[in-house]
Design an enzyme around this catalytic site. Structure first.
Site, PDB file in Angstrom:
ATOM      1  N   GLY A 110       0.763  -1.208  -0.112  1.00 14.43           N
ATOM      2  CA  GLY A 110       0.045   0.026   0.050  1.00 14.43           C
ATOM      3  C   GLY A 110       0.701   1.219   0.004  1.00 14.43           C
ATOM      4  O   GLY A 110       0.432   2.260  -0.656  1.00 14.43           O
ATOM      5  N   PHE A 167     -14.125   3.490   3.961  1.00 10.84           N
ATOM      6  CA  PHE A 167     -13.166   2.633   3.309  1.00 10.84           C
ATOM      7  C   PHE A 167     -12.864   3.364   1.897  1.00 10.84           C
ATOM      8  O   PHE A 167     -13.486   3.750   1.174  1.00 10.84           O
ATOM      9  CB  PHE A 167     -13.638   1.077   3.072  1.00 10.84           C
ATOM     10  CG  PHE A 167     -12.508   0.407   2.670  1.00 10.84           C
ATOM     11  CD1 PHE A 167     -11.893  -0.302   3.698  1.00 10.84           C
ATOM     12  CD2 PHE A 167     -12.158   0.236   1.445  1.00 10.84           C
ATOM     13  CE1 PHE A 167     -10.856  -1.095   3.444  1.00 10.84           C
ATOM     14  CE2 PHE A 167     -11.146  -0.855   0.995  1.00 10.84           C
ATOM     15  CZ  PHE A 167     -10.306  -1.173   2.214  1.00 10.84           C
ATOM     16  N   ASP A 206      -5.161   2.515  10.602  1.00 11.46           N
ATOM     17  CA  ASP A 206      -6.597   2.511  10.712  1.00 11.46           C
ATOM     18  C   ASP A 206      -6.647   1.981  12.495  1.00 11.46           C
ATOM     19  O   ASP A 206      -6.657   3.003  13.278  1.00 11.46           O
ATOM     20  CB  ASP A 206      -7.061   1.413   9.985  1.00 11.46           C
ATOM     21  CG  ASP A 206      -8.667   1.121   9.934  1.00 11.46           C
ATOM     22  OD1 ASP A 206      -9.275   1.866  10.368  1.00 11.46           O
ATOM     23  OD2 ASP A 206      -8.908   0.119   9.569  1.00 11.46           O
ATOM     24  N   LYS A 216      -6.848   7.375   9.919  1.00  8.51           N
ATOM     25  CA  LYS A 216      -8.119   7.197  10.361  1.00  8.51           C
ATOM     26  C   LYS A 216      -8.446   7.031  11.929  1.00  8.51           C
ATOM     27  O   LYS A 216      -8.477   5.866  12.263  1.00  8.51           O
ATOM     28  CB  LYS A 216      -8.709   6.088   9.603  1.00  8.51           C
ATOM     29  CG  LYS A 216     -10.031   5.988   9.238  1.00  8.51           C
ATOM     30  CD  LYS A 216     -10.582   4.524   8.646  1.00  8.51           C
ATOM     31  CE  LYS A 216     -10.445   4.338   7.118  1.00  8.51           C
ATOM     32  NZ  LYS A 216     -10.846   2.908   6.941  1.00  8.51           N
ATOM     33  N   ARG A 239      -5.301   0.570  -6.870  1.00  8.14           N
ATOM     34  CA  ARG A 239      -3.945   0.974  -6.175  1.00  8.14           C
ATOM     35  C   ARG A 239      -3.299   2.272  -6.906  1.00  8.14           C
ATOM     36  O   ARG A 239      -2.999   3.023  -6.592  1.00  8.14           O
ATOM     37  CB  ARG A 239      -2.844   0.104  -6.093  1.00  8.14           C
ATOM     38  CG  ARG A 239      -3.107  -0.997  -5.308  1.00  8.14           C
ATOM     39  CD  ARG A 239      -1.850  -1.782  -4.734  1.00  8.14           C
ATOM     40  NE  ARG A 239      -2.132  -3.033  -4.184  1.00  8.14           N
ATOM     41  CZ  ARG A 239      -2.207  -3.061  -2.897  1.00  8.14           C
ATOM     42  NH1 ARG A 239      -2.312  -2.201  -1.908  1.00  8.14           N
ATOM     43  NH2 ARG A 239      -2.424  -4.114  -2.038  1.00  8.14           N
TER      44      ARG A 239
HETATM   45  P1  IMP Z   1      -4.356  -1.209  10.804  1.00  2.00           P
HETATM   46  O1  IMP Z   1      -3.571  -2.541  11.359  1.00  2.00           O
HETATM   47  O2  IMP Z   1      -5.965  -1.406  11.176  1.00  2.00           O
HETATM   48  O3  IMP Z   1      -4.166   0.185  11.193  1.00  2.00           O
HETATM   49  O4  IMP Z   1      -4.594  -1.584   9.246  1.00  2.00           O
HETATM   50  C1  IMP Z   1      -3.553  -1.009   8.480  1.00  2.00           C
HETATM   51  C2  IMP Z   1      -3.658  -1.375   7.113  1.00  2.00           C
HETATM   52  O5  IMP Z   1      -4.973  -1.714   6.622  1.00  2.00           O
HETATM   53  C3  IMP Z   1      -3.073  -0.512   6.251  1.00  2.00           C
HETATM   54  O6  IMP Z   1      -1.798  -0.510   5.821  1.00  2.00           O
HETATM   55  C4  IMP Z   1      -4.003  -0.779   4.953  1.00  2.00           C
HETATM   56  O7  IMP Z   1      -3.454  -1.719   3.994  1.00  2.00           O
HETATM   57  C5  IMP Z   1      -5.383  -1.315   5.422  1.00  2.00           C
HETATM   58  N1  IMP Z   1      -6.427  -0.318   5.630  1.00  2.00           N
HETATM   59  C6  IMP Z   1      -7.152  -0.043   6.314  1.00  2.00           C
HETATM   60  N2  IMP Z   1      -8.024   0.917   6.167  1.00  2.00           N
HETATM   61  C7  IMP Z   1      -7.864   1.105   4.721  1.00  2.00           C
HETATM   62  C8  IMP Z   1      -8.929   1.709   3.869  1.00  2.00           C
HETATM   63  O8  IMP Z   1      -9.715   2.521   4.166  1.00  2.00           O
HETATM   64  N3  IMP Z   1      -8.642   1.190   2.486  1.00  2.00           N
HETATM   65  C9  IMP Z   1      -7.881   0.632   1.995  1.00  2.00           C
HETATM   66  N4  IMP Z   1      -6.943  -0.080   2.884  1.00  2.00           N
HETATM   67  C10 IMP Z   1      -6.901  -0.032   4.413  1.00  2.00           C
HETATM   68 MG    MG Z   2      -4.346  -3.190   1.968  1.00  3.18          MG
END
Ligand code: IMP
Ligand code: MG
Length: 178
Positions: free
Chosen positions: A43, A151, A102, A130, A164
């Site tokens: 990402g 999302f 996130d 987020k 992407r």
């Molecule tokens: P976390 O561990 O929940 O903070 O998630 C981080 C990863 O989740 C990011 O590096 C993204 O790959 C994916 N992710 C979280 N939210 C989104 C979104 O809104 N769109 C796309 N990918 C997301």
């Molecule tokens: Mg992802």
């Protein structure tokens, strides 16, 4: 705009302007340091590529891949290293580049893991934040934009590995994943 995108949240121009600003700030902060930029696959790759060209300092780049959402839009909370760094980091000032924070679970794990290798310093730079969904307490040092609890796709962010390559950040339409 494509039909799977409900609305553009951050335009291509806004992204490019902010990346330049962040690059200037990082250039200031890392003068005289031994900067290693660690981008998180997949990402963060597009954001990181744009950002490093705005960091006017000598630096090295490496990549890590960790398990993420698969084809779902919900975090599993399970973090697994799929690809590790190619090098030792003992004399490095690490800057982790993430696409979006996130829940923070991925970053929390990554920071702990890299910290145990005793680099000189670790900081975090993310394109998007987020904050409404945070579960793990992580310090993010550089944030591109704060986004609402939607999302989002584009500029490196995917849904089921797609979108992407969009040059903007858009909100995925509900029909695209229901
Ligand atoms: P976390 O561990 O929940 O903070 O998630 C981080 C990863 O989740 C990011 O590096 C993204 O790959 C994916 N992710 C979280 N939210 C989104 C979104 O809104 N769109 C796309 N990918 C997301
Ligand atoms: Mg992802």
């Amino acid at each position: 705009m494509i039909k799977e995108v409900e609305r553009i949240l951050i335009s291509e121009q806004e992204l490019q302007d902010r990346v330049k600003e962040m690059g200037r700030q990082i250039t200031e902060d890392y003068k005289g340091k031994n900067l290693l930029v660690v981008s998180i696959l997949k990402g963060a790759v597009i954001f990181a590529s744009d950002l490093v060209m705005e960091i006017k300092l000598p630096l090295t780049m490496d990549f890590m891949a960790v398990s993420s959402y698969g084809a779902s839009t919900k975090s599993s909370g399970v973090v697994r290293i799929l690809k590790d760094l190619d090098q030792q980091v003992a004399d490095k000032d690490i800057l982790i580049i993430e696409d979006i924070v996130d829940t923070g679970l991925t970053l929390h794990y990554l920071i702990e893991n890299l910290q145990s290798r005793k680099p000189r310093s670790i900081k975090v730079c993310c394109c998007l934040d987020k904050p409404s969904r945070r579960k793990a307490d992580v310090q993010v040092d550089y944030i591109g934009f704060e986004v609402p609890d939607e999302f989002v796709v584009g500029y490196g962010l995917d849904y089921a590995q797609k979108f992407r390559n969009l040059p903007y950040i858009g909100i995925l339409s509900k029909e695209a994943y229901s």
